[in-house]
Structure formats: C-alpha cells, structure tokens
Design a protein around this motif. Structure first.
Motif, PDB file in Angstrom:
ATOM      1  N   GLU A  69       0.831  -1.205   0.000  1.00 22.12           N
ATOM      2  CA  GLU A  69       0.000   0.000   0.000  1.00 22.12           C
ATOM      3  C   GLU A  69       0.871   1.262   0.000  1.00 22.12           C
ATOM      4  N   SER A  70       2.005   1.188   0.661  1.00 21.84           N
ATOM      5  CA  SER A  70       2.909   2.345   0.722  1.00 21.84           C
ATOM      6  C   SER A  70       3.591   2.590  -0.616  1.00 21.84           C
ATOM      7  N   THR A  71       4.027   1.537  -1.274  1.00 18.76           N
ATOM      8  CA  THR A  71       4.652   1.740  -2.587  1.00 18.76           C
ATOM      9  C   THR A  71       3.621   2.200  -3.613  1.00 18.76           C
ATOM     10  N   GLU A  72       2.362   1.781  -3.444  1.00 17.40           N
ATOM     11  CA  GLU A  72       1.298   2.294  -4.309  1.00 17.40           C
ATOM     12  C   GLU A  72       1.103   3.792  -4.075  1.00 17.40           C
ATOM     13  N   ALA A  73       1.195   4.197  -2.815  1.00 19.81           N
ATOM     14  CA  ALA A  73       1.025   5.618  -2.483  1.00 19.81           C
ATOM     15  C   ALA A  73       2.130   6.469  -3.098  1.00 19.81           C
ATOM     16  N   LEU A  74       3.327   5.890  -3.263  1.00 23.72           N
ATOM     17  CA  LEU A  74       4.439   6.640  -3.875  1.00 23.72           C
ATOM     18  C   LEU A  74       4.060   7.169  -5.257  1.00 23.72           C
ATOM     19  N   LYS A  75       3.244   6.408  -5.984  1.00 24.22           N
ATOM     20  CA  LYS A  75       2.843   6.829  -7.333  1.00 24.22           C
ATOM     21  C   LYS A  75       2.097   8.161  -7.306  1.00 24.22           C
ATOM     22  N   LYS A  76       1.396   8.418  -6.196  1.00 20.80           N
ATOM     23  CA  LYS A  76       0.662   9.678  -6.055  1.00 20.80           C
ATOM     24  C   LYS A  76       1.524  10.772  -5.430  1.00 20.80           C
ATOM     25  N   ILE A  77       2.470  10.365  -4.597  1.00 19.74           N
ATOM     26  CA  ILE A  77       3.287  11.344  -3.865  1.00 19.74           C
ATOM     27  C   ILE A  77       4.362  11.947  -4.750  1.00 19.74           C
ATOM     28  N   VAL A  78       5.109  11.111  -5.456  1.00 17.23           N
ATOM     29  CA  VAL A  78       6.269  11.569  -6.225  1.00 17.23           C
ATOM     30  C   VAL A  78       5.936  12.682  -7.215  1.00 17.23           C
ATOM     31  N   PRO A  79       4.832  12.595  -7.980  1.00 20.14           N
ATOM     32  CA  PRO A  79       4.542  13.669  -8.949  1.00 20.14           C
ATOM     33  C   PRO A  79       4.184  15.006  -8.300  1.00 20.14           C
ATOM     34  N   THR A  82       8.895  18.134  -5.556  1.00 20.83           N
ATOM     35  CA  THR A  82      10.033  18.383  -6.440  1.00 20.83           C
ATOM     36  C   THR A  82      11.318  17.724  -5.955  1.00 20.83           C
ATOM     37  N   VAL A  83      11.410  17.468  -4.665  1.00 19.58           N
ATOM     38  CA  VAL A  83      12.632  16.879  -4.108  1.00 19.58           C
ATOM     39  C   VAL A  83      12.666  15.386  -4.436  1.00 19.58           C
ATOM     40  N   PRO A  84      13.851  14.807  -4.720  1.00 18.50           N
ATOM     41  CA  PRO A  84      13.927  13.369  -4.979  1.00 18.50           C
ATOM     42  C   PRO A  84      13.535  12.557  -3.744  1.00 18.50           C
ATOM     43  N   ILE A  85      12.840  11.473  -3.976  1.00 23.27           N
ATOM     44  CA  ILE A  85      12.340  10.634  -2.887  1.00 23.27           C
ATOM     45  C   ILE A  85      13.143   9.336  -2.799  1.00 23.27           C
ATOM     46  N   GLY A  96      11.090  -3.107  -3.076  1.00 23.16           N
ATOM     47  CA  GLY A  96      12.120  -2.380  -3.802  1.00 23.16           C
ATOM     48  C   GLY A  96      11.786  -2.237  -5.275  1.00 23.16           C
ATOM     49  N   ILE A  97      11.328  -3.297  -5.870  1.00 22.62           N
ATOM     50  CA  ILE A  97      10.937  -3.271  -7.282  1.00 22.62           C
ATOM     51  C   ILE A  97       9.763  -2.312  -7.483  1.00 22.62           C
ATOM     52  N   GLU A  98       8.760  -2.431  -6.610  1.00 24.84           N
ATOM     53  CA  GLU A  98       7.575  -1.575  -6.725  1.00 24.84           C
ATOM     54  C   GLU A  98       7.931  -0.097  -6.554  1.00 24.84           C
ATOM     55  N   ALA A  99       8.805   0.202  -5.592  1.00 27.24           N
ATOM     56  CA  ALA A  99       9.177   1.592  -5.332  1.00 27.24           C
ATOM     57  C   ALA A  99       9.925   2.195  -6.508  1.00 27.24           C
ATOM     58  N   ALA A 100      10.825   1.410  -7.095  1.00 24.65           N
ATOM     59  CA  ALA A 100      11.560   1.906  -8.269  1.00 24.65           C
ATOM     60  C   ALA A 100      10.592   2.205  -9.407  1.00 24.65           C
ATOM     61  N   GLU A 101       9.647   1.322  -9.607  1.00 22.02           N
ATOM     62  CA  GLU A 101       8.670   1.518 -10.677  1.00 22.02           C
ATOM     63  C   GLU A 101       7.700   2.651 -10.367  1.00 22.02           C
ATOM     64  N   ALA A 102       7.532   2.976  -9.080  1.00 14.74           N
ATOM     65  CA  ALA A 102       6.601   4.032  -8.676  1.00 14.74           C
ATOM     66  C   ALA A 102       7.220   5.419  -8.735  1.00 14.74           C
ATOM     67  N   GLY A 103       8.520   5.489  -9.038  1.00 16.59           N
ATOM     68  CA  GLY A 103       9.140   6.799  -9.200  1.00 16.59           C
ATOM     69  C   GLY A 103      10.149   7.184  -8.138  1.00 16.59           C
ATOM     70  N   ALA A 104      10.469   6.286  -7.206  1.00 15.87           N
ATOM     71  CA  ALA A 104      11.498   6.598  -6.214  1.00 15.87           C
ATOM     72  C   ALA A 104      12.824   6.860  -6.923  1.00 15.87           C
ATOM     73  N   ALA A 105      13.574   7.828  -6.419  1.00 13.57           N
ATOM     74  CA  ALA A 105      14.870   8.157  -7.014  1.00 13.57           C
ATOM     75  C   ALA A 105      15.988   7.309  -6.436  1.00 13.57           C
ATOM     76  N   CYS A 106      15.716   6.694  -5.278  1.00  8.72           N
ATOM     77  CA  CYS A 106      16.744   5.894  -4.602  1.00  8.72           C
ATOM     78  C   CYS A 106      16.046   4.885  -3.700  1.00  8.72           C
ATOM     79  N   LEU A 107      16.673   3.743  -3.496  1.00  7.89           N
ATOM     80  CA  LEU A 107      16.162   2.724  -2.583  1.00  7.89           C
ATOM     81  C   LEU A 107      17.131   2.582  -1.418  1.00  7.89           C
ATOM     82  N   ARG A 108      16.607   2.662  -0.214  1.00  7.57           N
ATOM     83  CA  ARG A 108      17.417   2.355   0.960  1.00  7.57           C
ATOM     84  C   ARG A 108      17.156   0.880   1.247  1.00  7.57           C
ATOM     85  N   ILE A 109      18.148   0.045   0.917  1.00 10.33           N
ATOM     86  CA  ILE A 109      17.937  -1.397   0.980  1.00 10.33           C
ATOM     87  C   ILE A 109      19.271  -2.088   1.173  1.00 10.33           C
ATOM     88  N   ASN A 110      19.292  -3.142   1.967  1.00 10.06           N
ATOM     89  CA  ASN A 110      20.508  -3.926   2.136  1.00 10.06           C
ATOM     90  C   ASN A 110      20.370  -5.227   1.355  1.00 10.06           C
TER      91      ASN A 110
END
Length: 386
Positions: A69-79, A82-85, A96-110
């Motif tokens: 649900e949070s990565t889905e919300a990114l699709k609405k937040i990112v546009p 103006t700051v990279p998310i 991680g895959i969903e966030a990248a596809e939703a427009g995140a500029a970077c993934l914090r992931i190990n």
C-alpha cells in the motif's frame, strides 16, 4: 615549514552518484536530507510534510515503504513534490521493485537482507531500468547474526565488514550507483565505523548518528559525530536523526555545514550570550530575529552583540552588524563599517529590513554576474561559429 590553513577541510575523494537530479559525492555540495514520519498511505499528509521539508531546504527526502500500500502511495506522492524521494525498504525485495517503478529516485535497501541472489538481481534490474540509485544502510543495532558471533558485539570492524559485504553483492551485478551509511547511536562507534569505511572504499557516504535523541540532546550528539567526520573530510550527504519535527533535522543539518564553512543557506546569526553589560535585551531580540529571518535563503551573516566590547570587532566580519550602545542608541554596521545609529524601539523591524535589503542586493549582483557570463559565452560561441 608549510602550515595547513586552519580553516581548510579537504574532502575525501569519492565517486559520484545521483539521487534523481541531485548529485551525491565527488565535488558535489554536501546534501542535507530528512525522513517523513507520516503514514505513507496518508498521501495528503505525506505530501504536506515533504513540501515543508522542501521549504526548509531539504535536498532529498526519505519515505518509509514497509508494505505494498505504501509503494502504491508513492505513485501519487512523487509527482506532487520536487525533491527526490528515497524509498526506505525494509526486507521484502518486491517493495524495492515496486518503489523503483513508482518513481522513487533511490532505494534504501541492504542486498543481503532480501533473500537470494536472484532477488538481488531483480531489484538491481528495476533500479537500473528506472534510473534509481541505492543506499546500503548499515546500523549497529541490526547487524547480521554471523557478524555479531564473529566479533562478539557491534564494533567498527563488524559494521565495515557488513557494509562491504552488501556492496559486493551490488558490484557483482555490475551496479555501482549506490552510497553507504554506517550508523550507530553511540557517537564514538559511529565516527570510528565511518572513518574505517572511508579508508576501505571510495563510495559516497551518507552520515548520521542514528536515534540521536530529542531536539537538544540529539542536536548535540549529531553535531559532535557528524561534525567530527565532516571536519576530517568524510561525508557526502547527511541526515540528523531527531525525535522532533523533521523540519528541525534540516535546520540542524544546515547549521552543522554552515558552522564548518562547507555550505551556506540563509542567515548566519552571530550573537553574544548577553551579560550585565548588554544595552538591549539580546536573548529576546535574537529569538525573534531568527524567526523573522527564517524565510531568507540567501547566504549572509548578521552579528547582534550587546555592547561595544566585542560588537565592533564582530561587525567587521559580517554583512549586517548591530552593537548595543549607551542611552538606548545603538550602532548599525553594513559590510563591516559603521552606517547609522538606531533607537531601542526599532531594533528587530529595522534589522529585518536591513537584512532583506542586503539579501536583495546579493541576489541582484549574482544575477547580473550570471547574465554577464551567459553573454560572454554567447559572444564566444558566435565568434567561433563565424
């Protein structure tokens, strides 16, 4: 014998990556970032908080993405911002895959925490396909069990080994667009870990003393830890972790950089602690003045000193200076020189006006310089073409 200038800070040479349009590392300015604390699924609240961070000067903002649900919300937040998310991914590789596809500029992931090598490869592919960088985030409080068994406790060696192990997984996938953090709540441990990591690799480093505490105690701990590292030339982006409004993290971050002369944004107020010699209410004046000047982003310096003991000397090195004088009449300095006198009742309003005027002059001069450079470039291009 040559002596190194005492103000010089020589930054560690690191490779440069991008978080959206923001360069991190190399010769790029040290960036300041924070993290939202709203529910990511509350899209309106999250957008509002990101925008407040943008106004405060944030270069990068991180948002937690623990579920679909949070990565889905990114699709609405990112546009809407103006700051990279940066999407903070916990353990599930699909996020991680969903966030990248939703427009995140970077993934914090190990990479080591998300499962098999195939899963790492899938996340890397999604990041590469969507121009998304990564941050490897090592934390002393969540080190791998095998490293704790090997070293007995969280220590710099264990943290660096963890970071390099994660980095190697990305390197094996021919992916190098990542930065690394090596955080601890203990200042000594954090500084030692970052110092060792800086020696061990050339990746850009994200600095922070994690879980530093409340506004006052956390500011002090972060200033000591982050400040020590920056003074040593280590660090390419910073996050001050406070149990406070995230906007305060941005303010403290810029104050740390400003104190070391590494980056300037807004008004730097130099003021005395006040004493029996003060000729006006210094503490109250500075408190109100800082709030009234918070909207100014142009870098400039203002001194507010209660008496003539240190006032004139401090004013020599500031854009606008104010020194308390006798009988309720005080001295205003512009560019280090005495300019005019001022009565008690006009102090804050008058200083705000003087600072705003000075900021406008600086901005106009910079704009004229840019116009002149652009004109010279156009003439040079025209001459080369003829």
């Amino acid at each position: 014998m040559s002596v190194r200038p005492y103000r010089d800070i020589y930054r560690r040479k690191s490779r440069q990556i991008h978080v959206g349009s923001v360069p991190v590392g190399g010769d790029a300015p040290i960036t300041v970032q924070s993290m939202t604390n709203t529910l990511t699924t509350d899209v309106e609240a999250t957008i509002a908080q990101v925008r407040a961070l943008e106004v405060a000067g944030a270069d990068i903002v991180r948002i937690s993405c623990p579920d679909k649900e949070s990565t889905e919300a990114l699709k609405k937040i990112v546009p809407e911002v103006t700051v990279p998310i940066v999407a903070d991914i916990h353990f599930h590789y699909r996020r991680g895959i969903e966030a990248a596809e939703a427009g995140a500029a970077c993934l914090r992931i190990n990479p080591g925490n998300i499962g098999s090598r195939d899963r790492v490869r899938e996340v890397v592919k999604a990041a590469r396909d969507n121009n998304c960088s990564m941050r490897i985030g090592v934390n002393a409080g969540s080190l791998e069990r095998e490293l704790l068994e090997k070293y007995g406790e969280p220590c710099p060696e264990a943290m660096v080994e963890s970071a390099l192990n994660h980095a190697r997984m990305l390197e094996d996938e021919d992916f190098f667009e990542f930065k690394i953090s090596c955080k601890a709540s203990d200042v000594f441990l954090a500084v030692a870990a970052y110092s060792a990591l800086a020696e061990a690799c050339d990746y850009p480093l994200h600095l922070g003393v994690t879980e530093a505490g409340g506004l006052q105690s956390g500011t002090i701990k972060s200033s000591i830890g982050i400040g020590n590292l920056l003074w040593a030339g280590i660090g390419d982006t910073i996050r001050v972790s406070l149990s406070a409004d995230p906007v305060e993290e941005i303010k403290v971050g810029f104050d740390i950089l400003k104190s070391l002369g590494l980056r300037h944004r807004g008004v730097n107020v130099i003021s005395c602690p006040s004493c029996a010699r003060q000729q006006f209410e210094v503490i109250k004046t500075v408190e109100v003045l800082e709030k009234r000047l918070a909207h100014i982003t142009t870098p400039l310096t203002v001194s507010v000193i209660g008496c003539v003991v240190n006032g004139p000397g401090e004013a020599l090195m500031t854009d606008v200076g104010f020194t308390g004088g006798g009988r309720g009449t005080h001295q205003v300095y512009i560019n280090g020189l005495p300019d005019h006198r001022l009565k008690d009742e006009d102090i804050v309003d008058h200083l705000v006006e003087m600072v705003e005027r000075k900021a406008a002059e600086i901005e106009a001069a910079e704009a004229a310089e840019e116009d002149a450079e652009s004109a010279n470039e156009n003439r040079a291009a025209a001459a080369a073409a003829s």
